[in-house]
Design a protein around this motif. Sequence first.
Motif, PDB file in Angstrom:
ATOM      1  N   TRP A 137       0.844  -1.184   0.000  1.00  0.00           N
ATOM      2  CA  TRP A 137       0.000   0.000   0.000  1.00  0.00           C
ATOM      3  C   TRP A 137       0.879   1.233   0.000  1.00  0.00           C
ATOM      4  CZ3 TRP A 137      -4.907  -0.286  -1.182  1.00  0.00           C
ATOM      5  CH2 TRP A 137      -5.595  -1.475  -0.951  1.00  0.00           C
ATOM      6  N   VAL A 138       0.483   2.243  -0.751  1.00  0.00           N
ATOM      7  CA  VAL A 138       1.235   3.491  -0.829  1.00  0.00           C
ATOM      8  C   VAL A 138       0.810   4.386   0.329  1.00  0.00           C
ATOM      9  CG1 VAL A 138       1.724   5.533  -2.238  1.00  0.00           C
ATOM     10  CG2 VAL A 138       1.381   3.310  -3.330  1.00  0.00           C
ATOM     11  N   THR A 139       1.794   4.880   1.069  1.00  0.00           N
ATOM     12  CA  THR A 139       1.513   5.794   2.168  1.00  0.00           C
ATOM     13  C   THR A 139       1.547   7.230   1.665  1.00  0.00           C
ATOM     14  OG1 THR A 139       3.849   5.830   2.756  1.00  0.00           O
ATOM     15  CG2 THR A 139       2.457   4.218   3.896  1.00  0.00           C
ATOM     16  N   ALA A 140       0.995   8.118   2.456  1.00  0.00           N
ATOM     17  CA  ALA A 140       0.958   9.537   2.090  1.00  0.00           C
ATOM     18  C   ALA A 140       2.378  10.057   1.900  1.00  0.00           C
ATOM     19  CB  ALA A 140       0.245  10.332   3.169  1.00  0.00           C
ATOM     20  N   ASN A 141       2.527  10.930   0.936  1.00  0.00           N
ATOM     21  CA  ASN A 141       3.818  11.510   0.604  1.00  0.00           C
ATOM     22  C   ASN A 141       3.902  12.893   1.249  1.00  0.00           C
ATOM     23  OD1 ASN A 141       6.017  12.734  -0.691  1.00  0.00           O
ATOM     24  ND2 ASN A 141       5.665  11.565  -2.556  1.00  0.00           N
ATOM     25  N   ALA A 142       4.928  13.127   2.069  1.00  0.00           N
ATOM     26  CA  ALA A 142       5.085  14.415   2.762  1.00  0.00           C
ATOM     27  C   ALA A 142       5.200  15.567   1.765  1.00  0.00           C
ATOM     28  CB  ALA A 142       6.307  14.367   3.666  1.00  0.00           C
ATOM     29  N   LYS A 143       5.805  15.310   0.606  1.00  0.00           N
ATOM     30  CA  LYS A 143       5.958  16.351  -0.428  1.00  0.00           C
ATOM     31  C   LYS A 143       4.585  16.828  -0.923  1.00  0.00           C
ATOM     32  CE  LYS A 143       6.884  15.264  -4.560  1.00  0.00           C
ATOM     33  NZ  LYS A 143       6.852  15.125  -5.932  1.00  0.00           N
ATOM     34  N   ASP A 144       3.642  15.891  -1.101  1.00  0.00           N
ATOM     35  CA  ASP A 144       2.299  16.263  -1.552  1.00  0.00           C
ATOM     36  C   ASP A 144       1.561  17.061  -0.481  1.00  0.00           C
ATOM     37  OD1 ASP A 144       2.644  14.972  -3.998  1.00  0.00           O
ATOM     38  OD2 ASP A 144       1.884  13.078  -3.215  1.00  0.00           O
ATOM     39  N   THR A 145       1.696  16.653   0.764  1.00  0.00           N
ATOM     40  CA  THR A 145       1.062  17.371   1.870  1.00  0.00           C
ATOM     41  C   THR A 145       1.602  18.795   1.970  1.00  0.00           C
ATOM     42  OG1 THR A 145       0.767  15.287   3.047  1.00  0.00           O
ATOM     43  CG2 THR A 145       0.606  17.311   4.363  1.00  0.00           C
ATOM     44  N   GLN A 146       2.906  18.942   1.819  1.00  0.00           N
ATOM     45  CA  GLN A 146       3.528  20.269   1.855  1.00  0.00           C
ATOM     46  C   GLN A 146       3.056  21.129   0.690  1.00  0.00           C
ATOM     47  OE1 GLN A 146       5.293  21.161   4.502  1.00  0.00           O
ATOM     48  NE2 GLN A 146       5.407  23.225   3.705  1.00  0.00           N
ATOM     49  N   ALA A 147       2.931  20.548  -0.484  1.00  0.00           N
ATOM     50  CA  ALA A 147       2.469  21.300  -1.653  1.00  0.00           C
ATOM     51  C   ALA A 147       1.052  21.836  -1.449  1.00  0.00           C
ATOM     52  CB  ALA A 147       2.534  20.424  -2.901  1.00  0.00           C
ATOM     53  N   ALA A 148       0.193  21.039  -0.844  1.00  0.00           N
ATOM     54  CA  ALA A 148      -1.196  21.468  -0.623  1.00  0.00           C
ATOM     55  C   ALA A 148      -1.283  22.595   0.402  1.00  0.00           C
ATOM     56  CB  ALA A 148      -2.045  20.287  -0.183  1.00  0.00           C
ATOM     57  N   LYS A 149      -0.331  22.676   1.315  1.00  0.00           N
ATOM     58  CA  LYS A 149      -0.361  23.726   2.358  1.00  0.00           C
ATOM     59  C   LYS A 149      -0.202  25.131   1.791  1.00  0.00           C
ATOM     60  CE  LYS A 149       1.189  20.981   6.257  1.00  0.00           C
ATOM     61  NZ  LYS A 149       2.255  20.772   7.260  1.00  0.00           N
ATOM     62  N   ARG A 150       0.422  25.248   0.634  1.00  0.00           N
ATOM     63  CA  ARG A 150       0.638  26.597   0.095  1.00  0.00           C
ATOM     64  C   ARG A 150      -0.639  27.270  -0.347  1.00  0.00           C
ATOM     65  NH1 ARG A 150       2.759  26.042  -5.970  1.00  0.00           N
ATOM     66  NH2 ARG A 150       1.816  24.053  -6.410  1.00  0.00           N
ATOM     67  N   TRP A 151      -1.694  26.495  -0.543  1.00  0.00           N
ATOM     68  CA  TRP A 151      -2.948  27.066  -0.998  1.00  0.00           C
ATOM     69  C   TRP A 151      -3.781  27.521   0.171  1.00  0.00           C
ATOM     70  CZ3 TRP A 151      -2.221  28.012  -5.825  1.00  0.00           C
ATOM     71  CH2 TRP A 151      -1.483  27.142  -6.615  1.00  0.00           C
TER      72      TRP A 151
END
Length: 151
Positions: A137-151
Motif C-alpha cells: 500500500w502506498v503511504t501519504a507523501n510528505a511532499k504532496d502534503t507540503q504542496a497542498a499547504k501553500r494554498w
Amino acid sequence: MTNSLIKVQVKDFDVGLEYQALVQDNTADGAVVMFTGLVRDFNQGHKIRGLSLEHYAGMTERALLDIVTTAHQRWQLGKVKVIHRIGELLVNDQIVFVGVSSPHREQAFEAAQFIMDYLKTQAPFWKKELTHSGQRWVTANAKDTQAAKRW
C-alpha cells in the motif's frame, strides 16, 4: 457547476478529446492548461510493475466536486475536467487528467496545480503498488502534503 465534469472510471481517456471538450463552444477563455498523470516504474524506493487503485463510490466524487468548487471560487475559470482512473493500471498507463480553461493563463495554471495538489491529499483513493517482490500500500507523501499547504 455546469462547466465542470468529474469522472471516476476504469476505462482510459483520450487527452485530445478532453482538450476538444474544453475548447468547444468556449470563446471567452484564452488559456487551457492540462495535466496528465502516468504510472511510473519507480516510487518511494521501489521498482513498480503497476498500480491497483480503489475508491469509495460517491465519497470520492463528492471530494473531487468540493475541490473543483473551491477552485471555481478562488479563480476565474471557464471549464474544468477531472478524470481519475481506478482498477489495475500498468507502467505508463494514464491515471489522472485535469483540464482547466480560463480567460487568463496564470489563473489556469494555478487552478490546475491547486486541483492536483488537493486531489493528491484530499481525495479518497487507495493505491496499492505492484512490485517485483509483491504488493504494498502506498503511504501519504510528505511532499504532496507540503504542496497542498501553500494554498
